[in-house]
Design a protein around this motif. Sequence first.
Motif, PDB file in Angstrom:
ATOM      1  N   GLN A 284     -27.289  16.808  -7.824  1.00 27.49           N
ATOM      2  CA  GLN A 284     -27.107  15.561  -8.581  1.00 27.49           C
ATOM      3  C   GLN A 284     -26.077  15.718  -9.701  1.00 27.49           C
ATOM      4  N   GLU A 285     -26.106  16.859 -10.374  1.00 25.69           N
ATOM      5  CA  GLU A 285     -25.141  17.079 -11.458  1.00 25.69           C
ATOM      6  C   GLU A 285     -23.710  17.060 -10.921  1.00 25.69           C
ATOM      7  N   LYS A 286     -23.515  17.710  -9.776  1.00 29.91           N
ATOM      8  CA  LYS A 286     -22.149  17.777  -9.226  1.00 29.91           C
ATOM      9  C   LYS A 286     -21.651  16.412  -8.774  1.00 29.91           C
ATOM     10  N   LEU A 287     -22.590  15.553  -8.408  1.00 29.86           N
ATOM     11  CA  LEU A 287     -22.207  14.209  -7.959  1.00 29.86           C
ATOM     12  C   LEU A 287     -22.204  13.203  -9.114  1.00 29.86           C
ATOM     13  N   GLY A 288     -22.475  13.687 -10.313  1.00 23.63           N
ATOM     14  CA  GLY A 288     -22.468  12.803 -11.484  1.00 23.63           C
ATOM     15  C   GLY A 288     -23.643  11.844 -11.515  1.00 23.63           C
ATOM     16  N   LEU A 289     -24.751  12.229 -10.868  1.00 22.21           N
ATOM     17  CA  LEU A 289     -25.895  11.327 -10.759  1.00 22.21           C
ATOM     18  C   LEU A 289     -27.086  11.707 -11.627  1.00 22.21           C
ATOM     19  N   TRP A 290     -27.095  12.959 -12.107  1.00 23.90           N
ATOM     20  CA  TRP A 290     -28.307  13.436 -12.777  1.00 23.90           C
ATOM     21  C   TRP A 290     -28.482  12.791 -14.148  1.00 23.90           C
TER      22      TRP A 290
ATOM     23  N   TYR B 201     -25.978  27.351 -10.768  1.00 20.42           N
ATOM     24  CA  TYR B 201     -27.290  27.640 -10.187  1.00 20.42           C
ATOM     25  C   TYR B 201     -27.162  28.708  -9.096  1.00 20.42           C
ATOM     26  N   ALA B 202     -28.254  29.445  -8.892  1.00 17.51           N
ATOM     27  CA  ALA B 202     -28.233  30.544  -7.924  1.00 17.51           C
ATOM     28  C   ALA B 202     -28.013  30.050  -6.493  1.00 17.51           C
ATOM     29  N   MET B 203     -28.448  28.808  -6.214  1.00 18.32           N
ATOM     30  CA  MET B 203     -28.284  28.237  -4.872  1.00 18.32           C
ATOM     31  C   MET B 203     -27.528  26.915  -4.995  1.00 18.32           C
ATOM     32  N   PRO B 204     -26.683  26.583  -4.016  1.00 17.59           N
ATOM     33  CA  PRO B 204     -25.889  25.348  -4.148  1.00 17.59           C
ATOM     34  C   PRO B 204     -26.719  24.065  -4.050  1.00 17.59           C
ATOM     35  N   THR B 205     -27.784  24.104  -3.254  1.00 16.16           N
ATOM     36  CA  THR B 205     -28.527  22.861  -3.006  1.00 16.16           C
ATOM     37  C   THR B 205     -29.879  22.811  -3.712  1.00 16.16           C
ATOM     38  N   ILE B 206     -30.354  23.957  -4.190  1.00 10.03           N
ATOM     39  CA  ILE B 206     -31.675  23.974  -4.835  1.00 10.03           C
ATOM     40  C   ILE B 206     -31.540  24.658  -6.194  1.00 10.03           C
ATOM     41  N   ALA B 207     -31.828  23.913  -7.252  1.00  6.82           N
ATOM     42  CA  ALA B 207     -31.822  24.476  -8.606  1.00  6.82           C
ATOM     43  C   ALA B 207     -33.205  25.067  -8.861  1.00  6.82           C
ATOM     44  N   THR B 208     -33.240  26.282  -9.432  1.00  9.21           N
ATOM     45  CA  THR B 208     -34.519  26.960  -9.653  1.00  9.21           C
ATOM     46  C   THR B 208     -34.649  27.359 -11.117  1.00  9.21           C
ATOM     47  N   PHE B 209     -35.882  27.359 -11.592  1.00  5.98           N
ATOM     48  CA  PHE B 209     -36.146  27.552 -13.019  1.00  5.98           C
ATOM     49  C   PHE B 209     -37.387  28.409 -13.237  1.00  5.98           C
ATOM     50  N   LEU B 210     -37.407  29.113 -14.365  1.00  3.87           N
ATOM     51  CA  LEU B 210     -38.622  29.801 -14.806  1.00  3.87           C
ATOM     52  C   LEU B 210     -38.871  29.369 -16.246  1.00  3.87           C
TER      53      LEU B 210
END
Length: 352
Positions: free
Chosen positions: A336-342, A256-265
């Motif tokens: 969440q993905e990095k923490l295995g929670l998503w 993702y472009a940002m470590p803490t906020i995933a962004t989508f179009l």
Amino acid sequence: MAAVGGNLKEAREAFYARLKKRHMSPLWTVLHDLVSDTPRRDMQAAIWRYADVRDYLMEAGELITAREAERRAIILENPSWPGEARITPTLYAAIQLVLPGDVAPAHRHTQSALRFVLEGEGAFTAVDGERTRMHRGDFVITPSWTWHDHGNETTEPMIWLDGLDIPLVYYMNASFAERGAADRQEVTKPEGDAPARYGSGLLPVDYKARPYATSPVFNYPYEAARAALDRLAAAGRFDPCHGIKQKYVNPATGDYAMPTIATFLQYLPKGYSTARYRSTDATVFVVVEGNGHSMVGETRFDWGPNDLFVVPTWETVTHHPAADTVFFSYSDRGVQEKLGLWREDRFGEAPA
Ligand code: 1HN
């Protein structure tokens, strides 16, 4: 149970009171609240209509200068958590106004910020010595701990959505902030440097990508992203739950472009109703183009350009565009993905 007889309830309460005085507490009274079978349902779905928010923002423009406010923004708060500056459990949303001649002075902080431009053409933000002029639909990043200031040398107001990881950083108590010595940071790079250096399918030959780094491309122009969606729409292959949904990425890592906020179009053609979907990342949606409605649980939200709505954690959503539609959205999915929670639930629909 020894010696408690019919007064078990009283004996327990007395015991809990004694524990409390010593800063201890019995797990069994809170266990199922702490470790719920499914995510809590304490967050609300909500929509903010642009025309309404804009009126308040223009009123703010008459009451306070950008310099005095530092940032002239109206926070969109989840109705469940008044006063907490949270639209989701971990993320913040606000609408910011930069009027012609405004100076939003230089500062930096450990919170990361995204801007998504709603109105106006050509106001600028400076990040780490480089200015970028912004246009409607552009997604612009202010990475953690980078100096940034905003200005508007055009004749029209500029309005954008601010998305920050404020609640997440607050929870971890990892906030640091500094004011700049001057309103404006020194500009050390020509405009267009970052897109040329990092955002053209090329990277400096010895560029070292760091894991979890914010993308060095700090402006993702709408024009290019929109053209890509058009091509993909023409190619077909719509996902039943998402239509065409792309994530903004750091070209050096693919993350993702940002470590803490995933962004989508995301693109949904007219009449394309999506299949039921839910996921553990509560998500903020901004309507860039189109109109229609979404069902968020049992609640119907009718929307049009620049309206913003939030889908709670693990709440079922379907979208029903009445015209060709583009959504920008953001969530804490990457964390969440990095923490295995998503987790997601597609209710049996396979991805495209
Ligand atoms: C901030 O720096 C901006 O730079 C916007 O535009 C909103 C909210 C809290 C803390 C810092 C900006 C912010 C912010």
